[in-house]
Motif scaffolding. Structure first.
Motif, PDB file in Angstrom:
ATOM      1  N   CYS A  29       0.837  -1.209   0.000  1.00 36.88           N
ATOM      2  CA  CYS A  29       0.000   0.000   0.000  1.00 36.88           C
ATOM      3  C   CYS A  29       0.867   1.253   0.000  1.00 36.88           C
ATOM      4  O   CYS A  29       0.515   2.271  -0.612  1.00 36.88           O
ATOM      5  CB  CYS A  29      -0.935  -0.009   1.204  1.00 36.88           C
ATOM      6  SG  CYS A  29      -2.243  -1.267   1.122  1.00 36.88           S
ATOM      7  N   GLN A  30       2.041   1.178   0.700  1.00 33.87           N
ATOM      8  CA  GLN A  30       2.983   2.301   0.662  1.00 33.87           C
ATOM      9  C   GLN A  30       3.479   2.530  -0.766  1.00 33.87           C
ATOM     10  O   GLN A  30       3.565   3.668  -1.229  1.00 33.87           O
ATOM     11  CB  GLN A  30       4.188   2.006   1.572  1.00 33.87           C
ATOM     12  CG  GLN A  30       3.893   2.024   3.058  1.00 33.87           C
ATOM     13  CD  GLN A  30       5.124   1.657   3.861  1.00 33.87           C
ATOM     14  OE1 GLN A  30       5.213   0.576   4.446  1.00 33.87           O
ATOM     15  NE2 GLN A  30       6.100   2.543   3.888  1.00 33.87           N
ATOM     16  N   LEU A  31       3.812   1.433  -1.442  1.00 33.96           N
ATOM     17  CA  LEU A  31       4.296   1.552  -2.811  1.00 33.96           C
ATOM     18  C   LEU A  31       3.197   2.046  -3.768  1.00 33.96           C
ATOM     19  O   LEU A  31       3.488   2.708  -4.756  1.00 33.96           O
ATOM     20  CB  LEU A  31       4.826   0.201  -3.296  1.00 33.96           C
ATOM     21  CG  LEU A  31       6.032  -0.350  -2.521  1.00 33.96           C
ATOM     22  CD1 LEU A  31       6.472  -1.691  -3.116  1.00 33.96           C
ATOM     23  CD2 LEU A  31       7.184   0.647  -2.541  1.00 33.96           C
ATOM     24  N   TYR A  32       1.944   1.722  -3.444  1.00 37.18           N
ATOM     25  CA  TYR A  32       0.833   2.223  -4.262  1.00 37.18           C
ATOM     26  C   TYR A  32       0.776   3.747  -4.204  1.00 37.18           C
ATOM     27  O   TYR A  32       0.559   4.417  -5.221  1.00 37.18           O
ATOM     28  CB  TYR A  32      -0.476   1.600  -3.764  1.00 37.18           C
ATOM     29  CG  TYR A  32      -1.712   2.125  -4.470  1.00 37.18           C
ATOM     30  CD1 TYR A  32      -1.808   2.126  -5.863  1.00 37.18           C
ATOM     31  CD2 TYR A  32      -2.801   2.607  -3.746  1.00 37.18           C
ATOM     32  CE1 TYR A  32      -2.932   2.595  -6.515  1.00 37.18           C
ATOM     33  CE2 TYR A  32      -3.929   3.086  -4.383  1.00 37.18           C
ATOM     34  CZ  TYR A  32      -3.991   3.081  -5.774  1.00 37.18           C
ATOM     35  OH  TYR A  32      -5.108   3.565  -6.419  1.00 37.18           O
ATOM     36  N   ASP A  33       1.013   4.292  -3.004  1.00 40.56           N
ATOM     37  CA  ASP A  33       1.037   5.752  -2.853  1.00 40.56           C
ATOM     38  C   ASP A  33       2.181   6.372  -3.665  1.00 40.56           C
ATOM     39  O   ASP A  33       2.047   7.475  -4.193  1.00 40.56           O
ATOM     40  CB  ASP A  33       1.172   6.128  -1.383  1.00 40.56           C
ATOM     41  CG  ASP A  33      -0.081   5.786  -0.586  1.00 40.56           C
ATOM     42  OD1 ASP A  33      -1.166   5.691  -1.214  1.00 40.56           O
ATOM     43  OD2 ASP A  33       0.009   5.609   0.639  1.00 40.56           O
ATOM     44  N   LEU A  34       3.309   5.637  -3.764  1.00 39.27           N
ATOM     45  CA  LEU A  34       4.477   6.185  -4.469  1.00 39.27           C
ATOM     46  C   LEU A  34       4.388   5.998  -5.982  1.00 39.27           C
ATOM     47  O   LEU A  34       4.805   6.873  -6.757  1.00 39.27           O
ATOM     48  CB  LEU A  34       5.756   5.507  -3.955  1.00 39.27           C
ATOM     49  CG  LEU A  34       6.127   5.766  -2.482  1.00 39.27           C
ATOM     50  CD1 LEU A  34       7.300   4.887  -2.070  1.00 39.27           C
ATOM     51  CD2 LEU A  34       6.473   7.242  -2.279  1.00 39.27           C
ATOM     52  N   THR A  35       3.823   4.878  -6.416  1.00 46.70           N
ATOM     53  CA  THR A  35       3.889   4.543  -7.846  1.00 46.70           C
ATOM     54  C   THR A  35       2.544   4.578  -8.564  1.00 46.70           C
ATOM     55  O   THR A  35       2.493   4.685  -9.787  1.00 46.70           O
ATOM     56  CB  THR A  35       4.481   3.137  -8.024  1.00 46.70           C
ATOM     57  OG1 THR A  35       3.592   2.171  -7.409  1.00 46.70           O
ATOM     58  CG2 THR A  35       5.850   3.040  -7.381  1.00 46.70           C
ATOM     59  N   GLY A  36       1.459   4.435  -7.815  1.00 48.97           N
ATOM     60  CA  GLY A  36       0.148   4.349  -8.452  1.00 48.97           C
ATOM     61  C   GLY A  36      -0.191   2.964  -8.934  1.00 48.97           C
ATOM     62  O   GLY A  36      -1.202   2.764  -9.622  1.00 48.97           O
ATOM     63  N   VAL A  37       0.644   1.964  -8.588  1.00 48.80           N
ATOM     64  CA  VAL A  37       0.366   0.584  -8.978  1.00 48.80           C
ATOM     65  C   VAL A  37      -0.441  -0.076  -7.859  1.00 48.80           C
ATOM     66  O   VAL A  37       0.042  -0.170  -6.718  1.00 48.80           O
ATOM     67  CB  VAL A  37       1.669  -0.213  -9.219  1.00 48.80           C
ATOM     68  CG1 VAL A  37       1.332  -1.652  -9.625  1.00 48.80           C
ATOM     69  CG2 VAL A  37       2.523   0.465 -10.283  1.00 48.80           C
ATOM     70  N   PRO A  38      -1.671  -0.536  -8.118  1.00 49.06           N
ATOM     71  CA  PRO A  38      -2.477  -1.176  -7.083  1.00 49.06           C
ATOM     72  C   PRO A  38      -1.775  -2.415  -6.522  1.00 49.06           C
ATOM     73  O   PRO A  38      -1.024  -3.086  -7.240  1.00 49.06           O
ATOM     74  CB  PRO A  38      -3.768  -1.564  -7.817  1.00 49.06           C
ATOM     75  CG  PRO A  38      -3.805  -0.689  -9.024  1.00 49.06           C
ATOM     76  CD  PRO A  38      -2.382  -0.473  -9.406  1.00 49.06           C
ATOM     77  N   PRO A  39      -1.970  -2.726  -5.236  1.00 45.63           N
ATOM     78  CA  PRO A  39      -1.310  -3.880  -4.608  1.00 45.63           C
ATOM     79  C   PRO A  39      -1.528  -5.193  -5.359  1.00 45.63           C
ATOM     80  O   PRO A  39      -0.619  -6.020  -5.442  1.00 45.63           O
ATOM     81  CB  PRO A  39      -1.944  -3.927  -3.209  1.00 45.63           C
ATOM     82  CG  PRO A  39      -2.332  -2.504  -2.934  1.00 45.63           C
ATOM     83  CD  PRO A  39      -2.751  -1.945  -4.250  1.00 45.63           C
ATOM     84  N   GLU A  40      -2.735  -5.406  -5.934  1.00 43.99           N
ATOM     85  CA  GLU A  40      -3.001  -6.669  -6.617  1.00 43.99           C
ATOM     86  C   GLU A  40      -2.213  -6.814  -7.915  1.00 43.99           C
ATOM     87  O   GLU A  40      -2.076  -7.925  -8.447  1.00 43.99           O
ATOM     88  CB  GLU A  40      -4.505  -6.822  -6.895  1.00 43.99           C
ATOM     89  CG  GLU A  40      -5.116  -5.760  -7.799  1.00 43.99           C
ATOM     90  CD  GLU A  40      -5.606  -4.546  -7.027  1.00 43.99           C
ATOM     91  OE1 GLU A  40      -6.351  -3.748  -7.622  1.00 43.99           O
ATOM     92  OE2 GLU A  40      -5.230  -4.385  -5.839  1.00 43.99           O
TER      93      GLU A  40
END
Length: 416
Positions: A29-40
């Motif tokens: 979820c942290q990386l989703y905030d940084l990259t916009g790639v959803p966790p799934e």
């Protein structure tokens, strides 16, 4: 908490903290905030394969400053709307009226609420506005006052269509009072309050005269087709046994209010059964006759008047009945119709029942599928000119069968 660097495509995100007390899903979820790639969609390479959402950090062997590789496609970046969104409540009052389809109001010119309510009601009928637009002008069959009142009605409707601000019906009121002086009555220097039903009746009579003398086929019976109710009546005298039948056309049904009437339907039944006195040929004197009426043809717009006045003999004046009478948003008058009209309505009513049944998951009925007498097409029932009585359900919602007008704004009188 250990920190790692994450490489995604051509970007590198250094010093990303990992809370090892939380499952890897939190890190994604942290990386989703940084990259916009959803966790799934994230595929993160770690020792032993891909990082799973519920993996145990202690078994992964994560080291401080370790570089992780992530693959995945980011969501499409939302673009700002080209045109700023404006909410309805932020619009100026005039634009709000146009947006929601409200027409302009009418100024009260001094106890003219009876007239304003009548005009607004008639203005909501598009077919009447169309007939007025096609009005060709005065002919030898029309008197001057009828012609001028018709023209004033047409111009007032046009003003209401063009404006979002209140309209002053000065000319219309002047022509109405010239044609019908009763609406010019004054008391102590002030114009008196009048009855909306009387205004409706007089205006219906005027328009039925002016809109039936046109050469245009559409205007020959415009008012009759829109508002006319055909009645067939049985008149009989219990004393002499005499019986006769009558036919008449009216522009409204009357809901007579008494202590037994709690609902509109009950009042309409009372209004279709009356007693009258007239000379009996067989008895040679005055006798009491009972007149029982049934609806033989219905218009596209059904008008109902609440009869709230009665004559108090002891005081020799009108009194107003303040009894509450309920009315539905959808009125079914099938049981008030003649046998002939009921036959014509049975086909369309079955179609409506089947449609309602489909909404509830029921199978359509085949009861009348083989009957030629009751196989009436819906488009036949919707046309006012063919006399099929399309408004067995006269409703306040246009487009189903018809529209119901309730006349319930009488002038102020003594009340009981």
């Amino acid at each position: 908490m250990p920190t790692v660097s994450v490489k995604w495509q051509k970007e590198v995100f250094p010093a990303v903290e990992i809370d090892t007390s939380q499952p890897p899903l939190v890190f994604k979820c942290q990386l989703y905030d940084l990259t916009g790639v959803p966790p799934e969609r994230q595929k993160i390479m770690v020792k032993g394969g891909l990082l799973k959402d519920d993996a145990d950090w202690s078994t992964i062997g994560l080291k401080e400053g370790q570089k992780l590789m992530m693959m995945g496609t980011a969501d499409e970046v939302l673009k700002a709307p080209e045109k700023a969104i404006v909410f309805m409540e932020d619009l100026p009052e005039a634009e709000q009226a146009v947006a929601v389809g409200h027409t302009a109001g009418l100024y009260n010119l001094g106890n003219t609420c009876y007239m304003n309510s009548t005009i607004q009601c008639l203005h909501s009928v598009p077919e009447l506005k169309s007939a007025l637009t096609k009005y060709p002008g005065r002919t030898n069959e029309l008197d001057q006052t009828t012609h001028l009142l018709t023209v004033a009605t047409r111009e007032l409707f046009n003003d209401l269509d063009r404006s979002v601000q209140p309209v002053s019906p000065v000319r219309f009121l002047g022509e109405l009072r010239k044609k019908y002086p009763q609406f010019a009555q004054m008391h102590n220097g002030t114009y008196m309050q009048q009855d909306a039903e009387e205004c409706w009746t007089q205006l219906m009579y005027t328009l039925s005269q002016s809109l039936t003398v046109s050469d245009s086929r559409e205007n020959i019976k415009a008012v009759k087709e829109l508002f006319g109710v055909d009645l067939v009546s049985r008149v009989h005298c219990a004393e002499s046994g005499e019986e006769s039948s009558e036919a008449e056309s009216v522009y409204q049904l009357k809901c007579h209010i008494s202590h037994e009437v709690n609902h509109l339907h009950e009042g309409l039944k009372h209004g279709l059964k009356t007693e009258l006195e007239k000379v009996s040929p067989s008895l040679g004197r005055t006798a009491v006759y009972t007149k029982e009426s049934r609806i033989n043809d219905l218009p596209r717009y059904l008008t109902v008047q609440f009869v709230r006045f009665f004559w108090k003999r002891e005081s020799s004046q009108k009194a107003k009945i303040l009894r509450k009478v309920d009315y539905p948003l959808e009125l079914d008058v099938y049981d008030l119709c003649s046998d002939e009209l009921r036959k014509k309505l049975e086909g369309p009513r079955q179609v409506l029942r089947d449609e309602e049944g489909k909404k509830l998951g029921l199978k359509p009925s085949d009861k009348n599928s083989g009957s030629k007498d009751t196989d009436v097409k819906m488009n036949d029932a919707e046309g006012a000119s063919n006399g099929s009585g399309e408004t067995s359900n006269a409703t306040s919602q246009e487009g189903k069968f018809g529209k119901l007008f309730i006349c319930n704004r009488p002038k102020c009188e003594n009340r009981i």
